[in-house]
Enzyme design. Structure first.
Site, PDB file in Angstrom:
ATOM      1  N   HIS A  37      -3.855   6.572   3.399  1.00 55.34           N
ATOM      2  CA  HIS A  37      -3.987   5.471   2.580  1.00 55.34           C
ATOM      3  C   HIS A  37      -5.395   5.008   3.213  1.00 55.34           C
ATOM      4  O   HIS A  37      -5.832   5.119   4.211  1.00 55.34           O
ATOM      5  CB  HIS A  37      -3.123   4.302   3.109  1.00 55.34           C
TER       6      HIS A  37
ATOM      7  N   CYS B 282       0.763  -1.175   0.068  1.00 53.81           N
ATOM      8  CA  CYS B 282      -0.108  -0.132   0.052  1.00 53.81           C
ATOM      9  C   CYS B 282       0.916   1.488   0.084  1.00 53.81           C
ATOM     10  O   CYS B 282       0.331   2.274  -0.529  1.00 53.81           O
ATOM     11  CB  CYS B 282      -0.872   0.010   1.267  1.00 53.81           C
TER      12      CYS B 282
ATOM     13  N   ASN C 216      -9.611  -0.894  -0.041  1.00 54.04           N
ATOM     14  CA  ASN C 216      -8.260  -1.016  -0.050  1.00 54.04           C
ATOM     15  C   ASN C 216      -7.918  -1.244  -1.402  1.00 54.04           C
ATOM     16  O   ASN C 216      -8.082  -2.402  -1.895  1.00 54.04           O
ATOM     17  CB  ASN C 216      -7.862  -1.740   1.012  1.00 54.04           C
TER      18      ASN C 216
HETATM   19  N1  ACO Z   1     -17.775 -10.373   9.145  1.00 57.91           N
HETATM   20  C1  ACO Z   1     -18.245 -10.660  10.141  1.00 57.91           C
HETATM   21  N2  ACO Z   1     -17.208 -11.173  11.122  1.00 57.91           N
HETATM   22  C2  ACO Z   1     -16.082 -11.080  10.837  1.00 57.91           C
HETATM   23  C3  ACO Z   1     -15.733 -10.700   9.609  1.00 57.91           C
HETATM   24  C4  ACO Z   1     -16.397 -10.419   8.464  1.00 57.91           C
HETATM   25  N3  ACO Z   1     -16.108  -9.986   7.323  1.00 57.91           N
HETATM   26  N4  ACO Z   1     -14.206 -10.766   9.477  1.00 57.91           N
HETATM   27  C5  ACO Z   1     -13.751 -10.948  10.728  1.00 57.91           C
HETATM   28  N5  ACO Z   1     -14.809 -11.102  11.591  1.00 57.91           N
HETATM   29  C6  ACO Z   1     -14.943 -11.668  12.947  1.00 57.91           C
HETATM   30  C7  ACO Z   1     -13.713 -12.333  13.503  1.00 57.91           C
HETATM   31  O1  ACO Z   1     -13.969 -13.740  13.112  1.00 57.91           O
HETATM   32  C8  ACO Z   1     -13.862 -12.058  14.967  1.00 57.91           C
HETATM   33  O2  ACO Z   1     -14.602 -12.929  15.362  1.00 57.91           O
HETATM   34  P1  ACO Z   1     -14.584 -13.866  17.098  1.00 57.91           P
HETATM   35  O3  ACO Z   1     -14.549 -12.465  17.755  1.00 57.91           O
HETATM   36  O4  ACO Z   1     -15.445 -14.572  17.119  1.00 57.91           O
HETATM   37  O5  ACO Z   1     -13.123 -14.359  16.870  1.00 57.91           O
HETATM   38  C9  ACO Z   1     -14.370 -10.637  15.036  1.00 57.91           C
HETATM   39  O6  ACO Z   1     -15.016 -10.568  13.910  1.00 57.91           O
HETATM   40  C10 ACO Z   1     -13.033  -9.671  15.121  1.00 57.91           C
HETATM   41  O7  ACO Z   1     -12.307  -9.822  14.195  1.00 57.91           O
HETATM   42  P2  ACO Z   1     -11.062  -9.182  14.384  1.00 57.91           P
HETATM   43  O8  ACO Z   1     -10.223  -9.389  13.263  1.00 57.91           O
HETATM   44  O9  ACO Z   1     -10.589  -8.985  15.532  1.00 57.91           O
HETATM   45  O10 ACO Z   1     -11.823  -7.530  13.985  1.00 57.91           O
HETATM   46  P3  ACO Z   1     -11.301  -6.071  13.437  1.00 57.91           P
HETATM   47  O11 ACO Z   1     -11.985  -5.155  14.514  1.00 57.91           O
HETATM   48  O12 ACO Z   1      -9.647  -6.148  13.805  1.00 57.91           O
HETATM   49  O13 ACO Z   1     -11.554  -5.663  11.943  1.00 57.91           O
HETATM   50  C11 ACO Z   1     -10.140  -5.868  10.073  1.00 57.91           C
HETATM   51  C12 ACO Z   1     -10.659  -6.695  11.059  1.00 57.91           C
HETATM   52  C13 ACO Z   1     -11.119  -4.981   9.346  1.00 57.91           C
HETATM   53  C14 ACO Z   1      -9.521  -6.414   8.993  1.00 57.91           C
HETATM   54  C15 ACO Z   1      -8.952  -4.713  10.678  1.00 57.91           C
HETATM   55  O14 ACO Z   1      -8.404  -5.480  11.509  1.00 57.91           O
HETATM   56  C16 ACO Z   1      -8.193  -3.953   9.617  1.00 57.91           C
HETATM   57  O15 ACO Z   1      -8.711  -3.081   9.015  1.00 57.91           O
HETATM   58  N6  ACO Z   1      -6.841  -4.227   9.655  1.00 57.91           N
HETATM   59  C17 ACO Z   1      -5.861  -3.456   9.080  1.00 57.91           C
HETATM   60  C18 ACO Z   1      -5.971  -3.547   7.641  1.00 57.91           C
HETATM   61  C19 ACO Z   1      -4.750  -2.559   6.984  1.00 57.91           C
HETATM   62  O16 ACO Z   1      -4.653  -1.536   7.893  1.00 57.91           O
HETATM   63  N7  ACO Z   1      -3.989  -3.063   5.916  1.00 57.91           N
HETATM   64  C20 ACO Z   1      -3.097  -2.020   5.695  1.00 57.91           C
HETATM   65  C21 ACO Z   1      -2.252  -2.570   4.774  1.00 57.91           C
HETATM   66  S1  ACO Z   1      -2.965  -3.344   3.470  1.00 57.91           S
HETATM   67  C22 ACO Z   1      -1.786  -3.913   2.293  1.00 57.91           C
HETATM   68  O17 ACO Z   1      -0.569  -3.372   2.669  1.00 57.91           O
HETATM   69  C23 ACO Z   1      -2.055  -4.522   1.173  1.00 57.91           C
END
Ligand code: ACO
Length: 340
Positions: free
Chosen positions: A260, A119, A290
């Site tokens: 980003h 990214c 993204n």
């Molecule tokens: N729908 C419903 N539930 C979901 C989904 C979904 N799509 N995805 C995950 N969950 C569930 C998980 O299984 C978990 O359930 P559990 O508590 O029963 O285990 C719960 O939701 C929480 O999961 P987390 O992964 O902790 O959720 P979080 O709030 O962290 O959100 C996300 C996930 C959106 C991916 C977030 O962590 C994020 O945006 N991370 C950063 C991404 C980023 O910045 N990338 C930048 C670089 S990308 C690149 O370089 C190409």
């Protein structure tokens, strides 16, 4: 332009391409166990665009680049370096997507190469363009960020398939003697200690193509989402505070903060930490998701086309991605304002 006076890099133009097909949260509800409510609340994303099956990273890059070259008032013959930031190239080994884009644009006998910083790719590209121009080696550099991220996404994995979209953005960075048009600063960095936060395990020398790769789905992106999220907020905030402090520019003087576009919660947390007003912060993640290296130039293109970004106005770019990599840039928009 005089070569006896100091030579600076300037951001002359922007172009972008967004594929036609839309994948909405409602579409994803039918594919994996998720909901529009969860995706909207956790990421701010409502829809993302996907390239057609026969539409490749280079095709999108070409469309964005054509606009950027035309808007800079140049032709293909004026470009003397083509660089393409992508982690989803047309071919994983060779030829580079930059070479394919050059050929499709009619740019021949000119240096062209790809580089991977996920990214952070586009802002990494700005640092490369700046160095080439200020050293006197090049005059008009085409910097492209293009991704067909859908090609490495597993659409049965709800933790990643909701996040990513396809698209491309491109800018022409040109030499100038006018200090007012010059990049103020670019800072790019990396820390391989976090390499396992965002990985596409295959194809590569660690996992060459094999039946095992396909059986285990190692060709798809894997992400430690929560860990990446926390580090993204911390790193983006620190990086942008440093570049503002170093250049003695208070955050309230930035009309366009373009972070980003990975997750609205990250954008909001960083904007709040910088005490930015809502109107200073550019948000496109709700409509594009993204798009990795294309995210920042697509966002710049959006505000330029809508008339929000005008000639001479300051942009603050801030990005973070796999590697882990991060980068920030402080620069005026040196091109013409959009005709409206
Ligand atoms: N729908 C419903 N539930 C979901 C989904 C979904 N799509 N995805 C995950 N969950 C569930 C998980 O299984 C978990 O359930 P559990 O508590 O029963 O285990 C719960 O939701 C929480 O999961 P987390 O992964 O902790 O959720 P979080 O709030 O962290 O959100 C996300 C996930 C959106 C991916 C977030 O962590 C994020 O945006 N991370 C950063 C991404 C980023 O910045 N990338 C930048 C670089 S990308 C690149 O370089 C190409």
């Amino acid at each position: 332009m005089s070569t006896t006076q100091p030579v600076y890099a300037s951001f002359k133009s922007i172009g972008a391409y967004v594929p036609e097909k839309i994948l909405s949260n409602e579409d994803l509800e039918k594919m994996v166990d998720t909901s529009d409510e969860w995706i909207t609340k956790r990421t701010g994303i409502k829809e993302r665009h996907l390239a057609a099956d026969d539409e490749y990273t280079s095709d999108m890059g070409v469309k964005a680049a054509k606009l950027a070259i035309e808007r800079a008032g140049l032709t293909s013959e004026d470009i003397d370096l083509v660089i393409c930031a992508t982690v989803t190239p047309d071919y994983f080994n060779m030829p580079s997507t930059a070479c394919i884009i050059s050929e499709k644009l009619g740019i021949r006998n000119v240096q062209a190469f790809d580089f991977a910083a996920a990214c952070s790719g586009f802002v990494y590209g700005l640092s490369v363009a700046k160095a080439f121009i200020e050293s006197g080696m090049k005059k008009n550099v085409l910097v492209i960020g293009a991704e067909k991220f859908s090609s490495i996404v597993d659409y049965t994995d709800r933790s990643t398939c909701i996040l990513f979209g396809d698209g491309a953005g491109a800018a022409v960075i040109s030499a100038t003697n006018n200090k007012k048009e010059a990049f103020i600063d670019v800072h790019a960095s990396a820390d391989g200690a976090y390499a396992d936060f965002l990985v596409t395990p295959a194809p590569g020398t660690v996992n060459p193509v094999s039946q095992k790769v396909l059986d285990e789905g190692l060709q798809y992106v894997q992400m430690k989402g929560n860990e990446t999220f926390k580090l993204a907020v911390k790193t983006l905030t620190k990086d942008v505070k440093e570049i503002l402090k170093k250049n003695d520019i208070p955050s309230e003087e930035i009309p366009h903060f373009i972070p980003h576009q990975a997750n609205y919660r990250i954008i909001k947390a960083v904007g709040d930490a910088l005490k930015m007003q809502e109107e200073q912060v550019v948000v496109t993640v709700h409509k594009y998701g993204n798009t990795s290296a294309a995210s920042i130039p697509m966002a710049i293109n959006d505000i330029w086309e809508s008339g929000r970004l005008k000639q001479g106005e300051l942009m603050l770019l801030d990005t973070f991605g796999g590697g882990l990599t991060w980068a920030s840039a402080l620069l005026p928009f040196a091109g013409e304002s959009a005709q409206r």
